[in-house]
Design an enzyme around this catalytic site. Structure first.
Site, PDB file in Angstrom:
ATOM      1  N   GLU A  44      48.254  37.302  30.316  1.00 57.10           N
ATOM      2  CA  GLU A  44      47.512  37.465  31.561  1.00 57.10           C
ATOM      3  C   GLU A  44      47.217  38.944  31.756  1.00 57.10           C
ATOM      4  OE1 GLU A  44      47.768  36.605  36.353  1.00 57.10           O
ATOM      5  OE2 GLU A  44      49.013  35.421  34.989  1.00 57.10           O
ATOM      6  N   GLU A  56      49.769  44.940  33.338  1.00 58.44           N
ATOM      7  CA  GLU A  56      49.317  45.426  34.640  1.00 58.44           C
ATOM      8  C   GLU A  56      49.507  46.940  34.685  1.00 58.44           C
ATOM      9  OE1 GLU A  56      47.871  46.152  37.907  1.00 58.44           O
ATOM     10  OE2 GLU A  56      47.939  43.966  37.666  1.00 58.44           O
ATOM     11  N   ASP A  70      47.442  49.966  29.840  1.00 57.21           N
ATOM     12  CA  ASP A  70      46.034  49.628  29.652  1.00 57.21           C
ATOM     13  C   ASP A  70      45.900  48.443  28.692  1.00 57.21           C
ATOM     14  OD1 ASP A  70      43.326  49.605  28.869  1.00 57.21           O
ATOM     15  OD2 ASP A  70      43.145  51.761  29.146  1.00 57.21           O
ATOM     16  N   ASP A 100      39.262  43.679  39.266  1.00 55.62           N
ATOM     17  CA  ASP A 100      38.593  44.547  40.241  1.00 55.62           C
ATOM     18  C   ASP A 100      37.082  44.353  40.127  1.00 55.62           C
ATOM     19  OD1 ASP A 100      37.523  46.677  41.741  1.00 55.62           O
ATOM     20  OD2 ASP A 100      39.289  47.914  41.343  1.00 55.62           O
ATOM     21  N   LYS A 128      30.057  47.993  44.174  1.00 57.85           N
ATOM     22  CA  LYS A 128      28.860  48.820  44.246  1.00 57.85           C
ATOM     23  C   LYS A 128      28.154  48.842  42.898  1.00 57.85           C
ATOM     24  CE  LYS A 128      30.694  51.826  47.872  1.00 57.85           C
ATOM     25  NZ  LYS A 128      31.116  53.192  48.260  1.00 57.85           N
ATOM     26  N   THR A 158      46.143  31.877  45.799  1.00 56.46           N
ATOM     27  CA  THR A 158      46.928  32.989  46.326  1.00 56.46           C
ATOM     28  C   THR A 158      46.431  33.393  47.711  1.00 56.46           C
ATOM     29  OG1 THR A 158      45.456  34.627  45.343  1.00 56.46           O
ATOM     30  CG2 THR A 158      47.305  33.852  43.989  1.00 56.46           C
ATOM     31  N   LYS A 159      47.213  34.226  48.388  1.00 52.54           N
ATOM     32  CA  LYS A 159      46.773  34.764  49.678  1.00 52.54           C
ATOM     33  C   LYS A 159      45.460  35.525  49.516  1.00 52.54           C
ATOM     34  CE  LYS A 159      51.487  35.208  51.468  1.00 52.54           C
ATOM     35  NZ  LYS A 159      52.557  36.161  51.851  1.00 52.54           N
ATOM     36  N   PHE A 160      45.328  36.222  48.397  1.00 56.01           N
ATOM     37  CA  PHE A 160      44.107  36.977  48.097  1.00 56.01           C
ATOM     38  C   PHE A 160      42.903  36.047  48.050  1.00 56.01           C
ATOM     39  CE2 PHE A 160      41.031  38.524  45.014  1.00 56.01           C
ATOM     40  CZ  PHE A 160      40.869  39.853  45.364  1.00 56.01           C
TER      41      PHE A 160
END
Length: 235
Positions: free
Chosen positions: A64, A89, A116, A139, A143, A210-212
């Site tokens: 993951e 992560e 990374d 992410d 923009k 998830t909460k996200f």
């Protein structure tokens, strides 16, 4: 989440000594569990990681990329004890929280890498060795001038695919519509992968909400899943 655009990271050990951003609980989890569960990508010895040696068993390896605060990752690892579940992560606090969550669920089949993902895959994962790769809610860099920083780009997907065994799956999810379209376009253009569905995949029941993701729903953003499969290697 790993990206070729990210700077090289400091050693986890020196960062933990400084403290400041981890909660006390996260740091205690780090002290208890990191020595056996975690490694720093930049400190790995040359060559591919011996996952069977690290886990103490041979089992399918699931990677993951970008586990965030570990809400989904801990549940996914707990639900699949037959796999060797690996999470990479960049944020120390996220890894600390993931260890807390996993410990509460009694998870034993989880190993963590700080750093990374591009470096990890390029230098430390053997070709055709992964049974699944998951990239959930990377992410979005919303923009337009920042879109080039997004993780899911053609070179990265080619790299990921090269580390997947034939028949392995690449599962992506995002709540940003234009990033979902980009993911679909990029993955569809990778010749070693095929879409398992006609466009978006039905939301798999095994992926926790998830909460996200719940917050994204409340803000009117629909999550979309994509599941691609690695094609057989041609002689």
């Amino acid at each position: 989440m790993g990206s070729e655009h990210q700077p090289r990271l400091r050693s986890v050990v020196s960062y933990v000594k400084r403290g400041g951003r981890m909660t006390a609980g996260q740091q205690r989890a780090w002290e208890r569990l990191w020595p056996s569960w975690g490694r720093v990508v930049r400190d790995l010895p040359d060559g591919p990681i011996d996952f069977a040696g690290w886990f103490g068993r041979e089992a399918p390896v699931v990677l993951e990329i970008g586990s965030g605060m570990g809400e989904a990752t801990s549940q996914l690892a707990a639900a699949a004890p037959e796999t060797n579940y690996v999470a990479v992560e960049v944020y120390e606090a996220g890894l600390g929280q993931l260890m807390l969550r996993a410990e509460q669920l009694g998870v034993e089949n989880l190993r963590l890498l700080h750093g990374d993902a591009v470096v990890l895959l390029t230098e430390h994962v053997a070709a055709e060795s992964l049974s699944a790769v998951r990239i959930f809610f990377p992410d979005p860099w919303p923009k337009k001038r920042h879109h080039k920083r997004r993780l899911v780009q053609p070179p990265f997907v080619k790299l990921v695919a090269s580390r997947m065994a034939p028949g392995a799956t690449l599962h992506l999810a995002t709540d940003w519509e234009d990033y979902a379209e980009q993911m679909l376009e990029v993955c569809s253009a990778e010749p070693t992968l095929r879409n398992t569905c006609d466009g978006w995949a039905p939301r798999p029941g095994f992926r926790p909400v998830t909460k996200f993701e719940q917050r994204a729903r409340e803000e009117g953003r629909e999550s979309r899943d994509l599941i691609f499969e690695k094609l057989p290697t041609t002689p």
